[in-house]
Scaffold this motif. Structure first.
Motif, short mmCIF file in Angstrom:
data_model
loop_
_atom_site.label_atom_id
_atom_site.label_comp_id
_atom_site.label_asym_id
_atom_site.label_seq_id
_atom_site.Cartn_x
_atom_site.Cartn_y
_atom_site.Cartn_z
N PRO A 230 0.78 -1.23 0.00
CA PRO A 230 0.00 0.00 0.00
C PRO A 230 0.81 1.28 0.00
O PRO A 230 0.23 2.37 0.01
CB PRO A 230 -0.79 -0.12 1.31
CG PRO A 230 0.16 -0.81 2.24
CD PRO A 230 0.91 -1.79 1.37
N ASN A 231 2.15 1.19 0.00
CA ASN A 231 2.96 2.41 0.12
C ASN A 231 3.19 3.07 -1.24
O ASN A 231 4.30 3.22 -1.73
CB ASN A 231 4.29 2.14 0.83
CG ASN A 231 5.10 1.02 0.20
OD1 ASN A 231 4.57 0.16 -0.49
ND2 ASN A 231 6.39 1.02 0.47
N VAL A 232 2.05 3.46 -1.85
CA VAL A 232 2.04 4.25 -3.07
C VAL A 232 1.60 5.67 -2.68
O VAL A 232 1.56 6.00 -1.49
CB VAL A 232 1.11 3.62 -4.13
CG1 VAL A 232 1.73 2.35 -4.68
CG2 VAL A 232 -0.27 3.32 -3.55
N ASN A 233 1.29 6.51 -3.65
CA ASN A 233 0.89 7.88 -3.32
C ASN A 233 -0.39 8.24 -4.09
O ASN A 233 -0.35 8.38 -5.30
CB ASN A 233 2.00 8.86 -3.69
CG ASN A 233 1.70 10.28 -3.22
OD1 ASN A 233 0.84 10.48 -2.37
ND2 ASN A 233 2.40 11.24 -3.78
N VAL B 150 -2.58 3.70 0.53
CA VAL B 150 -3.87 2.99 0.59
C VAL B 150 -4.25 2.83 2.07
O VAL B 150 -4.01 1.79 2.69
CB VAL B 150 -3.79 1.63 -0.12
CG1 VAL B 150 -5.18 0.97 -0.14
CG2 VAL B 150 -3.27 1.80 -1.55
N ASP B 151 -4.80 3.89 2.64
CA ASP B 151 -5.07 3.91 4.08
C ASP B 151 -6.50 4.28 4.42
O ASP B 151 -6.82 4.51 5.59
CB ASP B 151 -4.09 4.84 4.80
CG ASP B 151 -4.15 6.28 4.30
OD1 ASP B 151 -5.05 6.60 3.48
OD2 ASP B 151 -3.29 7.09 4.72
N LEU C 173 -8.66 2.73 -1.28
CA LEU C 173 -8.60 1.29 -1.50
C LEU C 173 -9.50 0.88 -2.67
O LEU C 173 -9.08 0.11 -3.54
CB LEU C 173 -9.00 0.55 -0.23
CG LEU C 173 -9.12 -0.98 -0.36
CD1 LEU C 173 -7.82 -1.60 -0.83
CD2 LEU C 173 -9.57 -1.59 0.97
N ARG C 174 -10.71 1.39 -2.70
CA ARG C 174 -11.62 1.03 -3.81
C ARG C 174 -11.06 1.51 -5.15
O ARG C 174 -11.17 0.82 -6.17
CB ARG C 174 -13.01 1.61 -3.54
CG ARG C 174 -13.82 0.80 -2.52
CD ARG C 174 -15.25 1.29 -2.41
NE ARG C 174 -15.35 2.49 -1.62
CZ ARG C 174 -15.62 2.52 -0.31
NH1 ARG C 174 -15.81 1.38 0.35
NH2 ARG C 174 -15.71 3.67 0.34
N ALA D 220 -2.57 5.65 9.05
CA ALA D 220 -2.64 6.71 8.06
C ALA D 220 -1.25 7.22 7.72
O ALA D 220 -0.46 7.56 8.60
CB ALA D 220 -3.51 7.86 8.57
N GLY D 221 -0.95 7.25 6.41
CA GLY D 221 0.35 7.75 5.99
C GLY D 221 1.52 6.89 6.43
O GLY D 221 2.67 7.32 6.37
#
Length: 431
Positions: free
Chosen positions: A93-96, A99-100, A105-106, A128-129
């Motif tokens: 999930p560590n994109v920008n 995904v938090d 996420l959807r 978050a973050g």
């Protein structure tokens, strides 16, 4: 969908015993496996004695999109996965943006579905973050479709945050995946602290950073009953801790990356950022412990930690270049060559750690785990008879930051099918 008949494949029938079989694919499933199948089919593929396995599963990939499309995209990353023989991956999930939250996420799930040619399950962040202060609404993220939770790329520095996250994940029946790293023990290190770092004059990171946080997490995991998974294990101490925890009944699984199995810091003889990753390459002693842990079942699976970067980023040297190496296109091939072909590991064990164990640990019911009638037609065909030299120009990934360029391997992927649809074909497999 067209009916596909694969002729003259070799299928695993023991620890290393292979038998020649034909495989019939119909309507996304394997319809029949037999010594000879003579029915008519829309497409007939001569496997030419190549090895046919259920598609590989990688529980740790970075496809970089959104936010870092210059490194990789869902399109290029999933093409790389298919070229490596992978049919299911779990994306970090560590994109920008991170995904938090359920909305992001959807959006991520929709992007994966639209652009991916393999099955892509999506992680959501613990906090978050990716900070260590507050736990996300894991209930809402689970309901929105998160496969599991992780702050990969950063260790959770606050024990209470990890405790609350583990309690929530346990209640939801979801796996919590930990990047174990105590920041206070890094001291700006860019490789493992030890003789190799000293010889190069580079700052070293204390490997206690991993094992000390792991020890904390294992105690909390035992208290909460969570399904706890350790990402990219790299030290002998971590292997020992996991072995003890399993004996004590902690619900812990662990992964190791191909580069930590095949490389160590003694091989870093110059300032070469292709050898820079997090966790860093450890000592030869640590590498031996990782191999032993994989062989005896302490470490459950192999995961590539596929981490593409641009050539310009990696050209900055060990001090400034980002951590990470690509791996999804070469992992099976390297491990088959150096462990199975050399007699260190059986082919059955390699299949367990690259397919069956990941499927079980993450409850991936939509993935095939054997070549048998009734299974999803997630399959990969590998040429184990002819050598191949890895070249930086051959990757389907947008990146080529691999320390294995120039290595000779066996097991090049010839074809990959997902739900009965062919998503990759090497030249000799094309009809």
């Amino acid at each position: 969908m067209p009916t596909i008949l694969i002729k003259n494949a070799r299928v695993l029938a023991g620890e290393n015993r292979l038998i020649k079989q034909d495989v019939l694919i119909k309507n996304t499933y394997i319809k029949q496996v037999a010594d000879t199948i003579t029915v008519s089919a829309d497409q007939v593929i001569d496997a030419e004695n190549a090895l046919l396995l259920p598609g590989l599963i990688d529980v740790h990939v970075h496809f970089r999109e959104p936010g870092f499309a210059e490194k990789e995209t869902v399109v290029s990353g999933s093409k790389a996965a298919a070229r490596g023989g992978f049919t299911t991956v779990l994306a970090m999930p560590n994109v920008n943006p991170v995904v938090d939250n359920p909305d992001v996420l959807r959006q991520m799930l929709a992007l994966n579905q639209r652009d991916g040619i393999v099955k892509i399950h999506q992680y959501a962040a613990i906090s978050a973050g990716l900070d260590s202060d507050h736990v996300d609404d894991l209930d809402a993220l689970a309901q929105a479709g998160a496969v599991a939770f992780t702050n990969d790329g950063k260790g959770v520095q606050t024990a209470d945050t990890m405790y609350e996250a583990m309690k929530a994940a346990a209640r939801l029946g979801k796996v919590l995946v930990a990047h174990v790293e105590d920041d206070s023990l890094i001291h700006g290190g860019v490789m493992n602290a030890g003789p190799a770092a000293d010889a190069l004059g580079l700052p070293g990171a204390n490997k206690l950073s991993e094992s000390s946080q792991l020890a904390r997490d294992l105690v909390i995991a035992q208290a909460t009953g969570v399904r706890y998974h350790v990402a990219h294990v790299s030290t002998a101490e971590s292997v020992a801790l996991i072995r003890i925890a399993k004996k004590e009944g902690v619900h812990v699984t662990a992964e190791v990356s191909p580069h930590h199995l095949l490389l160590d810091d003694g091989m870093i003889t110059k300032d070469d950022a292709m050898m820079k990753m997090n966790p860093p390459l450890r000592s030869p002693h640590d590498r031996a412990a990782l191999i032993a842990g994989l062989l005896d079942g302490t470490i459950d699976m192999v995961a590539t930690d596929h981490a593409p970067h641009t050539a310009a980023e990696k050209a900055q040297g060990m001090l400034k270049a980002p951590n990470g190496v690509t791996g999804i296109e070469t992992s099976f091939q390297l491990l088959y060559t150096h462990f199975v072909k050399s007699g260190v590991m059986s082919l059955r064990r390699l299949l367990q750690v690259m397919n069956q164990a990941p499927a079980a640990a993450f409850s991936l019911s939509d993935a095939a785990v054997k070549v048998a009638a009734g299974q999803k037609a997630d399959l990969a065909l590998f040429d184990i008879d002819h050598p191949h030299v890895i070249s930086k120009d051959e990757f389907a990934s947008k990146a080529s930051n691999s320390p294995f360029i120039g290595w000779e391997i066996y097991g090049q992927t010839q074809a990959t099918w997902v739900n009965g649809r062919q998503v990759y074909a090497a030249e000799r497999s094309q009809a």
